[in-house]
Structures are given as structure tokens and as C-alpha cells.
Design an enzyme around this catalytic site. Structure first.
Site, short mmCIF file in Angstrom:
data_model
loop_
_atom_site.label_atom_id
_atom_site.label_comp_id
_atom_site.label_asym_id
_atom_site.label_seq_id
_atom_site.Cartn_x
_atom_site.Cartn_y
_atom_site.Cartn_z
CD GLU A 68 -1.92 -2.46 1.19
OE1 GLU A 68 -2.41 -3.55 1.45
OE2 GLU A 68 -0.99 -2.93 1.84
CD GLN A 90 -7.24 -6.41 -2.60
OE1 GLN A 90 -6.86 -6.83 -1.04
NE2 GLN A 90 -7.43 -7.32 -3.17
CG PHE A 91 -11.27 -5.09 3.29
CD1 PHE A 91 -12.29 -5.04 2.89
CD2 PHE A 91 -10.37 -6.37 2.13
CE1 PHE A 91 -12.89 -6.60 3.15
CE2 PHE A 91 -10.83 -7.27 1.72
CZ PHE A 91 -12.40 -7.23 2.00
CG ASP A 92 -11.62 -0.93 6.82
OD1 ASP A 92 -11.24 -1.71 7.00
OD2 ASP A 92 -13.11 -1.35 6.91
CG PHE A 94 -5.66 -4.46 3.73
CD1 PHE A 94 -5.86 -4.79 4.90
CD2 PHE A 94 -6.09 -5.55 2.57
CE1 PHE A 94 -6.71 -6.21 5.29
CE2 PHE A 94 -6.54 -6.67 2.64
CZ PHE A 94 -6.90 -6.71 3.34
CE1 TYR A 96 -6.05 2.97 8.73
CE2 TYR A 96 -6.56 0.28 10.07
CZ TYR A 96 -6.64 1.63 10.67
OH TYR A 96 -7.61 1.28 11.02
CG HIS A 137 -11.25 -8.00 6.31
ND1 HIS A 137 -9.87 -8.44 6.96
CD2 HIS A 137 -10.54 -8.50 4.80
CE1 HIS A 137 -9.37 -9.29 6.34
NE2 HIS A 137 -9.65 -8.99 5.32
#
Length: 341
Positions: A68, A90-92, A94, A96, A137
Site C-alpha cells: 500500500e 482493498q479494505f479500510d 489495509f 494503514y 476488514h
């Protein structure tokens, strides 16, 4: 103040509206590029980018490594050279690993260069709970982004807004964190993809359920955004059976924040409850309650209350229904708004 009108068209999911927004943006502007993990051949884990690589080619809808920080860092370079990258995380949670890039570079570049180098990057982040996802997730991370000067933070709650707000985000010359409530991806509303209805401008809240003037009468307003809006609408409907007249205000945009509309509604009604999935302590709801109290104190009939997720790490799937704000918890808050009777 903008009041929502009944949508027309065919039954369409939010996922399709977002897909259409990306497709139209790619078609209309050759500077727009989509990149992220599995956005190409797979079409994204939620299929929001389905078909884009086949239509526009791998160079404009690009699969990236699972990195990321590298994805967003690449987008910074692309934007510096005149492109308009649209990044999918992809997800919240992820997202970070990319947070340092976001705070240190994306949010600060325009200021750092005295306005000479804007970064027109859209960071799409599926967020929130309600899908039975495990930790990493189901986070609601909006407070981190809203607290970072230099970022716009948007979150749609309707099919119309999903399309219109994403198009506006991609066209914006400043970086936009676009939070997509994943449990609403497959919600359906009437919408016309070939002739989308214009939506309220970015930064404008919309009254989804009108409410009469209150004062000492039995009226209040629920203030929410993203995934909390349908829950607020259900709670407002249930409140009517209890003799309360409850409106629902959809913020749509956390940054910029529509102080004018929020204050106009609260001053007229006199009572407010803020609802969001994220933990309460230090959450966006705390800022909203503070702003209302500072600006509307002499119009309030009761303290501004909050209904939020609990101050815990996101729970396992079998327990998330207890963690997420629901109709009963919202009605409990409405009942505590110091009604005279």
C-alpha cells in the site's frame, strides 16, 4: 439547505454506480488512471473495477503488488507528472501502511510548494462493518483522515451520491479520501446510469428525512454519514410510532464540513443525536457535537448525544451486531433528549 428528492430510473446497486463513475471518468479524461491490488483482471475484491482493464487496458487500470505504501507513493509521482490517479485500498485497515505517505506527502504537497504542485489523487477505501469481516476488514478510519489538514474526506450513503461524489472527487485538484460503505455496495435504489441526476455539491449536507421545527415539541434530528444513514432512517421511522418527529441529516462530506446546514437544522429543531460506527472517543461525532454546542448552544433543548461503536478493537463477526449502532440504541438516545413530558 438541500432536501433529498425521490430518485427515478432503474433499480441499481451502489457498486454499479461506482463502477460507472470510474468508467465515465476514464472515458472522459485520459489523465485518469486506476491502480490497486486486484483491480485489473479480478475487477477488485468487491468488483467495483470490473471490466475496466478489458475496456481501457492494463496501463490505465493497473494491478499492483500488495504494498500500500508503494501504491500511494506511485500515485504521488503520477499526480506530480499531471495524471489523475484513483487508488483502491482493498479494505479500510489495509490502508494503514500507506498512512505515512498520505500524511507526510499527499496532504502537505500543495502547501509545501506554495500552491504550485497540487496532487489530484482519489484514494478509494471500502470501510465500516456489517459484512461479517474479521479484524483489518471492518474499521471506520474516518477520524484519522478528517484530522489531517490538506485532505478532503467524502462518504456517500446513496446510489446517486456514489456516482456524483466519486466523479467530483476524481475531478478535484486536491487529494480526496473517498470512503465507500462496503455494506451498502449491494443496496439498491432507483437511478438512471445514462442520465445521472445531479447531486448536491461536495461539502453540502442533505436532509434525507425532513423534520418540523421543534423547541419543546417532540422533534429531533439524527446526524449521520455513510453506513449510518440507512440505520438513522430506520430509527426515525420507528421513532414516529413512539410519538417523536425525527429527521435525518446526511453529512456526505466530513471535510469540508457543512456547518451552515447542520446549524440551521439543529437551531430549528433543538435536539440532535450524532450516529457513526467508529469508536466514540476522539471520533468525528465528538467534533460534530462540539461544533453544534459552540454554535447552537442557546437553541438547544438538550445536550447533543452520540451513538457510536464501542471503544474496543473491532469484534469478531458473531459479535459485530452488538458493536454497531442499531435502531434500539438510537431510540434509547432519542428518549434521553430531556423531553418535558
Amino acid at each position: 439547505m438541500t432536501t433529498a428528492t425521490a430518485p427515478t430510473g432503474t433499480s441499481t446497486t451502489m457498486a454499479r454506480a461506482l463502477n460507472t463513475a470510474l468508467r465515465d471518468a476514464l472515458r472522459d479524461d485520459p489523465a485518469v488512471h486506476v491502480l490497486g491490488e486486484d483491480v485489473g483482471t479480478l475487477g477488485g475484491v468487491f468488483r467495483i473495477t470490473d471490466g475496466l482493464a478489458a475496456e481501457f487496458g492494463d496501463d490505465r487500470c493497473t494491478d499492483t503488488p500488495l504494498a500500500e505504501a508503494g501504491i500511494l507513493g506511485t500515485a504521488v509521482g503520477m499526480a506530480m507528472y499531471g495524471l489523475r490517479p484513483v487508488v483502491e485500498m482493498q479494505f479500510d485497515a489495509f490502508a494503514y501502511p500507506a498512512f505515512e505517505q498520505l500524511v507526510s506527502h499527499v496532504a502537505k504537497m500543495r502547501n509545501r510548494t506554495a500552491g504550485q504542485l497540487p496532487l489530484p489523487i482519489t484514494i478509494r477505501i471500502p470501510y465500516g462493518g456489517g459484512i461479517g469481516g474479521v479484524e483489518h476488514h471492518s474499521d471506520s478510519s474516518e477520524a484519522y483522515y478528517a484530522h489531517t489538514p490538506g485532505l478532503k474526506v467524502l462518504t456517500p450513503a446513496t446510489v446517486e451520491d456514489a456516482y456524483g461524489m466519486l466523479r467530483a472527487a476524481i475531478a478535484c485538484d486536491d487529494p480526496v479520501v473517498f470512503l465507500e460503505p462496503k455494506r451498502l455496495y449491494w443496496s439498491k435504489q432507483q437511478w438512471t446510469p445514462d442520465a445521472p441526476t445531479p447531486v448536491a455539491p461536495v461539502g453540502r449536507a442533505v436532509l434525507r428525512r425532513p423534520v418540523a421545527s421543534g423547541g419543546t415539541e417532540r422533534s429531533a434530528v439524527l446526524i449521520g454519514y455513510g453506513p449510518s444513514v440507512p440505520v438513522c432512517l430506520a430509527a426515525a421511522e420507528a421513532a414516529e410510532a413512539e410519538g417523536w418527529q425525527v429527521g435525518v441529516l446526511d453529512l456526505r462530506s466530513l471535510v469540508p464540513f457543512d456547518d451552515a446546514t447542520v446549524c440551521e437544522v439543529v437551531r430549528r429543531v433543538g435536539r440532535a443525536v450524532v450516529v457513526h460506527e467508529a469508536s466514540g472517543f476522539g471520533g468525528v461525532g465528538a467534533e460534530i457535537a462540539a461544533r453544534i454546542t459552540e454554535r447552537c448552544f442557546h437553541h438547544l433543548e438538550a445536550p447533543v448525544l452520540r451513538v457510536t461503536g464501542f471503544d474496543i478493537p473491532y469484534p469478531p463477526p458473531m459479535l459485530e451486531r452488538h458493536h454497531l449502532p442499531g435502531v434500539d440504541r438510537i431510540l434509547d438516545a432519542v428518549a434521553r433528549l430531556q423531553w418535558e413530558d
